[in-house]
Design an enzyme around this catalytic site. Structure first.
Site, short mmCIF file in Angstrom:
data_model
loop_
_atom_site.label_atom_id
_atom_site.label_comp_id
_atom_site.label_asym_id
_atom_site.label_seq_id
_atom_site.Cartn_x
_atom_site.Cartn_y
_atom_site.Cartn_z
N ASN A 96 -65.02 30.54 28.58
CA ASN A 96 -63.63 31.05 28.51
C ASN A 96 -62.62 30.14 29.20
O ASN A 96 -61.44 30.13 28.84
CB ASN A 96 -63.54 32.51 28.99
N LYS A 109 -74.02 22.43 33.66
CA LYS A 109 -74.35 22.88 32.31
C LYS A 109 -73.17 23.72 31.82
O LYS A 109 -72.97 24.84 32.27
CB LYS A 109 -75.61 23.74 32.27
N GLU A 135 -69.44 33.59 40.67
CA GLU A 135 -68.15 34.15 40.20
C GLU A 135 -68.48 34.94 38.95
O GLU A 135 -68.75 34.36 37.89
CB GLU A 135 -67.16 33.02 39.87
N LEU A 136 -68.49 36.27 39.06
CA LEU A 136 -69.06 37.09 37.98
C LEU A 136 -68.00 37.94 37.28
O LEU A 136 -66.82 37.66 37.35
CB LEU A 136 -70.20 37.93 38.55
N CYS A 145 -62.04 36.83 33.22
CA CYS A 145 -62.71 37.73 34.16
C CYS A 145 -61.70 38.60 34.89
O CYS A 145 -62.05 39.65 35.41
CB CYS A 145 -63.51 36.91 35.16
N GLU A 154 -63.77 30.43 45.29
CA GLU A 154 -63.38 29.09 44.83
C GLU A 154 -61.87 28.99 45.00
O GLU A 154 -61.14 29.96 44.81
CB GLU A 154 -63.80 28.91 43.37
P1 NAP Z 1 -72.69 34.44 30.36
O1 NAP Z 1 -73.33 34.92 29.12
O2 NAP Z 1 -73.19 34.92 31.66
O3 NAP Z 1 -72.74 32.84 30.27
C1 NAP Z 1 -72.23 32.02 31.29
C2 NAP Z 1 -73.02 30.74 31.34
O4 NAP Z 1 -74.39 31.04 31.63
C3 NAP Z 1 -73.03 29.96 30.04
O5 NAP Z 1 -73.04 28.58 30.32
C4 NAP Z 1 -74.34 30.38 29.41
O6 NAP Z 1 -74.82 29.42 28.51
C5 NAP Z 1 -75.22 30.46 30.64
N1 NAP Z 1 -76.41 31.27 30.50
C6 NAP Z 1 -76.60 32.38 29.75
N2 NAP Z 1 -77.86 32.84 29.92
C7 NAP Z 1 -78.48 32.01 30.80
C8 NAP Z 1 -79.78 31.96 31.39
N3 NAP Z 1 -80.71 32.88 31.12
N4 NAP Z 1 -80.06 30.94 32.24
C9 NAP Z 1 -79.13 30.01 32.53
N5 NAP Z 1 -77.89 30.01 32.01
C10 NAP Z 1 -77.55 31.01 31.17
O7 NAP Z 1 -71.14 34.75 30.38
P2 NAP Z 1 -70.09 34.53 29.22
O8 NAP Z 1 -70.10 35.72 28.35
O9 NAP Z 1 -70.27 33.23 28.58
O10 NAP Z 1 -68.75 34.47 30.09
C11 NAP Z 1 -68.00 35.58 30.32
C12 NAP Z 1 -68.35 36.23 31.66
O11 NAP Z 1 -68.00 35.34 32.70
C13 NAP Z 1 -67.53 37.48 31.87
O12 NAP Z 1 -68.32 38.49 32.45
C14 NAP Z 1 -66.46 37.01 32.83
O13 NAP Z 1 -65.90 38.05 33.60
C15 NAP Z 1 -67.19 36.01 33.66
N6 NAP Z 1 -66.27 35.06 34.30
C16 NAP Z 1 -66.09 35.16 35.64
C17 NAP Z 1 -65.19 34.31 36.28
C18 NAP Z 1 -64.96 34.41 37.75
O14 NAP Z 1 -64.36 33.50 38.31
N7 NAP Z 1 -65.40 35.47 38.42
C19 NAP Z 1 -64.50 33.35 35.54
C20 NAP Z 1 -64.72 33.27 34.15
C21 NAP Z 1 -65.63 34.14 33.56
P3 NAP Z 1 -74.92 29.68 26.92
O15 NAP Z 1 -73.87 30.68 26.56
O16 NAP Z 1 -74.71 28.35 26.33
O17 NAP Z 1 -76.29 30.25 26.72
#
Ligand code: NAP
Length: 486
Positions: A157, A180, A256-257, A290, A464
């Site tokens: 995102n 990654k 950061e979740l 997020c 961060e």
């Molecule tokens: P996600 O599914 O958790 O994916 C995030 C990253 O983790 C991607 O690079 C993904 O790679 C990787 N990933 C997924 N499964 C994995 C595994 N089993 N092992 C290692 N890496 C793995 O999250 P998303 O849907 O892409 O992103 C949205 C989420 O991020 C939302 O919940 C949002 O709130 C949160 N977010 C938080 C912040 C903050 O600062 N708190 C900022 C931005 C976003 P692939 O997709 O390539 O598999």
């Protein structure tokens, strides 16, 4: 066809030890979510490629960690300048792979660059301490040393800012990184590497591996003994998994979740301001941040006026391909995200929701969704509890301050919260009573490189940005010096 002023910024291989590597797992297709077209294929890294990157980062750490803060700062300043000089191209790459409107993408590039600049400055001011001694022949002091190689996993995102928010402080502290990015948005990460390379940042200091098998790469980054710290931005579910994986080598971790941001409007608020900020925080990045407003709480006596004004403002949003001038809202990242919106709406409809706007897919393409406004929300609806991550605004009402604070806190998440009131006492009370890492009153805008950004409860660990954002990349070493003659 993506047109860039500098076509050499469009890199398609992994960046390991200062060179571009084809992936040993084949290639990954990168699509434009606005039209479904293939932008390009990129190298798909295997676990072995990732290990190569970790070894390169470990070798580079031996020299990079010994450089002066001034030296690192100078190279990072070069990188910062190059990112800004190429902001339009970097923005175009981001719009193509992620979908956000070009102006918003360029805004993210500037935000991303700000972390490089800030930490290039900040690393010159990281101090140790001298502690009053407890014995005349001893002296006590602390100093900071970089923690080692840092493994980073980032989401789609914010394809640039989440990378610099981690690598900026890491590099400034003297660490090296293996990143990654999400497989959907690797091109922004590669372009940032190309500019780091041109800036003179030495081979091995930054490494990027894109992978379709994120689990395999994730295992290396969370368990490799040569990695000293792991930092992740993404969903809470994956964060928990990676945190558990880090336990085997007791890595330092930052997470950061996800979020579930309340947006509270009290009856003494400036309603027009609240509406403007509500739209901005809800629909930015098509609702995929997020810190996006997730639950809108409006005090009963102003609910009708607020909702009517919100409806007018949402109706004016221009939904379009991010490259179209004036686009305010682009597509969702993929069709899975669209299906998720469908499911939220179907669930809410079965429980009596009222749809004032949207509530369906958009005719522009398979990843587009209509900006949606709902009322009659009940607690048993999924969208009242879960992170929506899409363009659905759901308005609920409340009677009292105590009630709304309790409802806002009734979640496992604790990232960002917003509220609007002109009562200064309430500004302080509500700010203190909300269990969130970030609280924003009378505005929906807060992100900046100079302040800490981080979650409470299951929204994360660590911060961060700001001086807090570099602290975790150091080990504080205590040196007890004996044998001093008085
Ligand atoms: P996600 O599914 O958790 O994916 C995030 C990253 O983790 C991607 O690079 C993904 O790679 C990787 N990933 C997924 N499964 C994995 C595994 N089993 N092992 C290692 N890496 C793995 O999250 P998303 O849907 O892409 O992103 C949205 C989420 O991020 C939302 O919940 C949002 O709130 C949160 N977010 C938080 C912040 C903050 O600062 N708190 C900022 C931005 C976003 P692939 O997709 O390539 O598999």
């Amino acid at each position: 066809m993506l047109k860039l002023k500098d076509a050499s910024l469009l890199k398609t291989n992994n960046y390991i030890n200062g060179t571009w590597h084809a992936g040993s797992a084949g290639t990954i297709d990168v699509f434009n979510p606005a039209n479904g077209e293939l932008i390009t294929k990129v190298a798909d890294a295997s676990a072995e490629d990732t290990e190569l990157a970790v070894e390169a980062a470990a070798a580079a750490f031996a020299t990079w960690s010994k450089t002066t803060a001034k030296h690192r700062s100078d190279l990072m300043r070069n990188w910062f300048n190059l990112v800004l000089e190429n902001a339009e191209d970097l923005g175009a790459i981001m719009t193509a792979e992620q979908g956000k409107p070009l102006a918003e993408a360029i805004g993210e590039i500037k935000y991303a660059a700000s972390f490089i600049e800030y930490y290039a400055e900040e690393c010159k001011r990281v101090m140790g301490s001298t502690i009053p001694t407890i014995a005349v022949n001893r002296r006590l002091q602390t100093y900071k040393q970089p923690v080692g190689v840092v493994g980073c996993i980032t989401p789609w995102n914010f394809p640039a800012a989440m990378i610099t928010r981690k690598s900026g402080p890491a590099l400034a502290a003297g660490c090296t990184v293996v990143i990654k990015p999400d497989a959907a948005t690797p091109l922004s990460a590669f372009a940032l590497c190309e500019l780091a390379h041109r800036a003179g940042i030495p081979p091995g200091v930054i490494n990027v591996v894109a992978a379709s098998d994120s689990q395999a790469v994730g295992l290396v980054l969370t368990q490799h003994p040569k990695i000293g710290k792991f930092t992740f931005t993404g969903s809470t579910a994956i964060g928990k998994l990676l945190m558990a994986q880090c336990a085997s080598t007791v890595k330092k971790i930052s997470l950061e979740l996800g979020g579930n941001a309340p947006f509270i409007v009290f009856d003494d608020a400036h309603i027009d301001d609240a509406v403007t900020h509500c739209v901005a925080t809800k629909f930015r990045n098509c609702g995929q941040t997020c810190v996006c407003t997730n639950r809108i709480f409006v005090q009963e006596s102003i609910a009708e006026e607020f909702t009517a004004k919100l409806q007018t403002a949402i109706s004016a949003l221009k939904v379009a391909d991010g490259f179209e001038p004036g686009a305010i809202m682009g597509p969702l990242i993929n069709t899975r995200a669209v299906e998720k919106m469908d499911n939220f709406i179907a669930d809410a409809k079965s429980k009596g929701v009222k749809v004032l706007l949207g509530g369906d897919r958009h005719e522009l393409g398979q990843c587009f969704y209509q900006p949606t406004l709902l009322t009659n929300i009940s607690d048993d609806m999924r969208l009242a509890k879960e992170e929506i991550f899409g363009p659905i605004a759901a308005v609920q009402t409340f009677k009292t301050e105590d009630e709304v604070v309790a409802r806002a806190n009734d979640t496992n998440y604790g990232l960002a919260a917003y509220f609007f009131t002109r009562d200064i006492g309430r500004v302080m009370r509500v700010s203190e009573n909300l269990q969130y890492g970030i609280v924003c009153s009378n505005s929906g805008v807060f992100s900046t490189e100079v302040a800490p950004f981080g979650g409470w409860k299951q929204s994360g660990i660590g911060s961060e940005g700001g001086k807090e954002g570099i602290a975790d990349f150091y080990v504080t070493k205590f040196h007890s010096i004996g044998g001093i003659d008085s």
